[in-house]
Structure formats: C-alpha cells, structure tokens
Design an enzyme around this catalytic site. Structure first.
Site, PDB file in Angstrom:
ATOM      1  N   ASP A  65       1.080  -1.468  -0.084  1.00 44.03           N
ATOM      2  CA  ASP A  65      -0.029   0.232  -0.096  1.00 44.03           C
ATOM      3  C   ASP A  65       0.495   1.213  -0.282  1.00 44.03           C
ATOM      4  O   ASP A  65       1.534   1.670   0.576  1.00 44.03           O
ATOM      5  CB  ASP A  65      -1.539   0.083   1.432  1.00 44.03           C
ATOM      6  CG  ASP A  65      -1.603   0.666   1.461  1.00 44.03           C
ATOM      7  OD1 ASP A  65      -1.421   1.957   0.432  1.00 44.03           O
ATOM      8  OD2 ASP A  65      -2.378   1.271   2.473  1.00 44.03           O
ATOM      9  N   VAL A  66       1.141   2.303  -1.173  1.00 47.61           N
ATOM     10  CA  VAL A  66       1.924   3.298  -1.140  1.00 47.61           C
ATOM     11  C   VAL A  66       1.916   4.014  -0.316  1.00 47.61           C
ATOM     12  O   VAL A  66       2.789   5.365  -0.227  1.00 47.61           O
ATOM     13  CB  VAL A  66       1.955   3.569  -2.762  1.00 47.61           C
ATOM     14  CG1 VAL A  66       2.395   2.076  -3.549  1.00 47.61           C
ATOM     15  CG2 VAL A  66       0.792   4.049  -3.461  1.00 47.61           C
ATOM     16  N   ASN A  92       2.842   5.759 -10.464  1.00 43.52           N
ATOM     17  CA  ASN A  92       1.484   5.274 -10.900  1.00 43.52           C
ATOM     18  C   ASN A  92       0.246   5.187  -9.546  1.00 43.52           C
ATOM     19  O   ASN A  92      -1.249   5.572 -10.591  1.00 43.52           O
ATOM     20  CB  ASN A  92       1.024   4.370 -11.735  1.00 43.52           C
ATOM     21  CG  ASN A  92       0.107   3.908 -12.486  1.00 43.52           C
ATOM     22  OD1 ASN A  92      -0.483   4.774 -13.650  1.00 43.52           O
ATOM     23  ND2 ASN A  92      -0.673   3.012 -12.168  1.00 43.52           N
ATOM     24  N   TYR A 164     -10.457  13.943  -6.392  1.00 41.85           N
ATOM     25  CA  TYR A 164      -9.422  13.528  -7.303  1.00 41.85           C
ATOM     26  C   TYR A 164      -8.696  14.514  -7.442  1.00 41.85           C
ATOM     27  O   TYR A 164      -7.461  14.190  -8.601  1.00 41.85           O
ATOM     28  CB  TYR A 164      -9.893  12.860  -8.256  1.00 41.85           C
ATOM     29  CG  TYR A 164      -9.005  12.337  -9.114  1.00 41.85           C
ATOM     30  CD1 TYR A 164      -8.639  10.534  -9.040  1.00 41.85           C
ATOM     31  CD2 TYR A 164      -9.078  12.693 -10.453  1.00 41.85           C
ATOM     32  CE1 TYR A 164      -8.169   9.944 -10.149  1.00 41.85           C
ATOM     33  CE2 TYR A 164      -8.318  11.935 -11.625  1.00 41.85           C
ATOM     34  CZ  TYR A 164      -7.824  10.535 -11.157  1.00 41.85           C
ATOM     35  OH  TYR A 164      -7.582  10.610 -12.281  1.00 41.85           O
ATOM     36  N   LYS A 168      -4.735  15.935  -8.263  1.00 40.46           N
ATOM     37  CA  LYS A 168      -3.681  15.880  -9.595  1.00 40.46           C
ATOM     38  C   LYS A 168      -2.930  17.013  -9.362  1.00 40.46           C
ATOM     39  O   LYS A 168      -1.729  17.582  -9.861  1.00 40.46           O
ATOM     40  CB  LYS A 168      -4.575  15.696 -10.467  1.00 40.46           C
ATOM     41  CG  LYS A 168      -5.374  13.746 -10.540  1.00 40.46           C
ATOM     42  CD  LYS A 168      -3.852  12.969 -10.834  1.00 40.46           C
ATOM     43  CE  LYS A 168      -4.475  11.461 -10.796  1.00 40.46           C
ATOM     44  NZ  LYS A 168      -3.240  10.618 -10.622  1.00 40.46           N
TER      45      LYS A 168
HETATM   46  C1  BGC Z   1      -9.941  10.260 -14.663  1.00 43.18           C
HETATM   47  C2  BGC Z   1     -10.413   9.330 -15.301  1.00 43.18           C
HETATM   48  C3  BGC Z   1     -10.862  10.398 -16.965  1.00 43.18           C
HETATM   49  C4  BGC Z   1     -10.337  11.045 -17.079  1.00 43.18           C
HETATM   50  C5  BGC Z   1     -10.739  12.003 -18.383  1.00 43.18           C
HETATM   51  C6  BGC Z   1      -8.993  10.479 -15.739  1.00 43.18           C
HETATM   52  O1  BGC Z   1      -7.643  11.154 -14.751  1.00 43.18           O
HETATM   53  O2  BGC Z   1      -8.842   8.740 -14.167  1.00 43.18           O
HETATM   54  O3  BGC Z   1     -11.907   8.395 -15.185  1.00 43.18           O
HETATM   55  O4  BGC Z   1     -12.004   9.809 -17.727  1.00 43.18           O
HETATM   56  O5  BGC Z   1      -9.058  11.921 -16.601  1.00 43.18           O
HETATM   57  O6  BGC Z   1     -11.299  12.689 -17.979  1.00 43.18           O
END
Ligand code: BGC
Length: 266
Positions: A65-66, A92, A164, A168
């Site tokens: 588990d990173v 990744n 998310y 990123k």
């Molecule tokens: C997400 C995907 C998405 C894509 C473009 C990715 O980083 O994990 O679920 O389809 O971005 O929106």
C-alpha cells in the site's frame, strides 16, 4: 518495438490493472526488468509478471500500500533484493472516490489524497534515496528517472471529483518542485497527464454508445485513449531519448486539455 530500456530496472506502482499494467508491459517490451506493484489484487499482477516472463522478459509482482511508508520501504527492499537497484520508478497508484462536494466524506477525501498524492511522495522519496545510494550506472545518462502519473485533472477542474482533482493538482507542484531539487543530481522527474484512457476506472464513460458519444465531445482527436498510448509515452520519458526533459507534464489526452468547448464558441 525499439528496446531503448535494455538493461534497466523499473518499478511501476499500481500495476495490477489499467494504465499501470499497460505501462509495465510497455517498459518490459522496451527491455526493462519490471517490478509490478499491487495493493489488493495479487492475481492479475502475478499473471502479468508470468506473461512478461513467458515472453522472454523479467518481471515479478510485489505487494504494498503506497500510502504506508513501511510498506513502501518493504517494496523498495524487495526490488533491490531481486534486481540490485532500480533505474525507473513510475508512481502510478491512484483511485477515485467520487461524490458531490457536500456528500464527500472525510474518509474518501483522505483515501484519495493518501494514495494519489502521499503515495507518490513516498514512492518518489524512496526512489531518490535508492538512486543516490547506488550511484551512476552505465545503462542511462541519468542517475534515475521518476515518472508521476498525473491526469488532465491537474489542469481541468472536475466537479464531483474534488478529492481526485486536488490530488492531481498537488502532483503537478510536487513533481515540479522535486524536479527542480534533484535535477542537479541528474535525476529526471516528469509527469504524464492521461486523458480518457479505456480502463476500469472510467468504464461508465465509454462502455455505452451514449456515454462514449458524450465523452468524445471532450476529445478533439475523436477516440478514447488506450493504455499503450500511455505506455509509449512512459518508455520515452524513461529513456535517454528524453534526456533533456525535466519537470514537464506530458499530456497524452487526444487534445482534451485544449478546451474543445471553445472550438466554435467563446
Ligand atoms: C480519470 C478518468 C477520466 C479522465 C478524463 C482521468 O484522470 O481517472 O476517470 O475519464 O481523467 O476525464
């Protein structure tokens, strides 16, 4: 395929499926020995390692588990024990836990940040330490290469996916700051920002004609990406062909980050 990674050793985290598995396969096709990290699904990781080995390559599966520093240490120890060191590390591992903002639980905020951002921090940190421990190798001009798997959502805001997108966005500045810090050591750090790639993580976005049509309005190039598209980019970033490329995010997205909504508007 050109074997530009002959003699090199790679570690790919989160490589039991999706983009990670595709990247592991491409690195192996380019001649690298590959450690295939998985968290909870041993079977597909073992299967991929067996396939690579059956085709004349060299790979093995390693659990971790990173987001846990002890497990990440144990993963690097296992790679060093097996192959002696590592030259290419692809951070990744990533997951989505989507929810409208007011419904997003602290647990799901933390899980996504822990795996996607903290996991890449721990993986990259151990990679830098290992590159420094073993010193230069004749297989590459660089002391080591780190590739962070980002997303178009390091640039494109994403309602309903705030955890998310935040992870990123964090990866973008982590990668650049780290790249600046370790470039003098001849360590190259870069990111790949995939767009919509056909993997289990976004199945809902491409597995019906209606969803696919809607998705393709966001992709000027008119097709969904395949894991090989990302794999080829990773091979290039890992090889001496990109020796002067430092701290860059390579968008591999069919033009998704070009704001296609503005093509005949705005
Ligand atoms: C997400 C995907 C998405 C894509 C473009 C990715 O980083 O994990 O679920 O389809 O971005 O929106």
């Amino acid at each position: 395929m050109q074997r530009s990674l002959e003699g090199q050793i790679a570690l790919v985290t989160g490589a039991s499926s999706g983009i990670g598995a595709g990247v592991a396969q491409s690195l192996a096709d380019a001649g690298a020995k590959v450690a295939i990290n998985y968290h909870s699904h041993a079977e597909p990781a073992e299967k991929l390692a067996a396939e690579i080995t059956a085709n004349g390559g060299d790979a093995f599966a390693v659990a971790a588990d990173v987001s846990d520093e002890h497990e990440t240490d144990a993963m690097f120890d296992a790679v060093v024990k097996r192959y002696g060191t590592v030259d290419i590390v692809v951070a990744n591992s990533g997951l989505q836990k989507d929810a409208r903002f007011t419904e997003l639980t602290l647990d799901d905020w933390r899980r996504v940040i822990d795996t996607n951002l903290t996991g890449q921090f721990l993986t990259a940190q151990r990679a830098v330490r290992e590159f420094q421990r073993r010193g230069p190798r004749p297989v590459s001009k660089a002391l080591g290469k780190i590739i962070c798997m980002s997303s178009v959502h390091e640039i494109i805001p994403w309602a309903g996916h705030v955890n998310y997108a935040s992870s990123k966005g964090g990866i973008q500045m982590m990668m650049k700051s780290l790249a600046q810090e370790v470039a003098p050591l001849r360590i190259r750090v870069n990111s790949i920002a995939p767009g919509a790639i056909r993997t289990p993580i976004n199945k809902d976005a491409w597995d019906t004609q209606e969803a696919l049509d809607r998705l393709l309005t966001l992709v000027p190039y008119g097709r969904v990406g395949e894991v090989e598209d990302i794999g080829r980019a990773a091979v290039w970033l890992a090889s001496d062909d990109s020796d002067y490329v430092i701290g860059t995010t390579l968008c591999v997205d069919g033009g998704m980050t070009l704001y296609p909504g503005f093509a005949d508007n705005g």
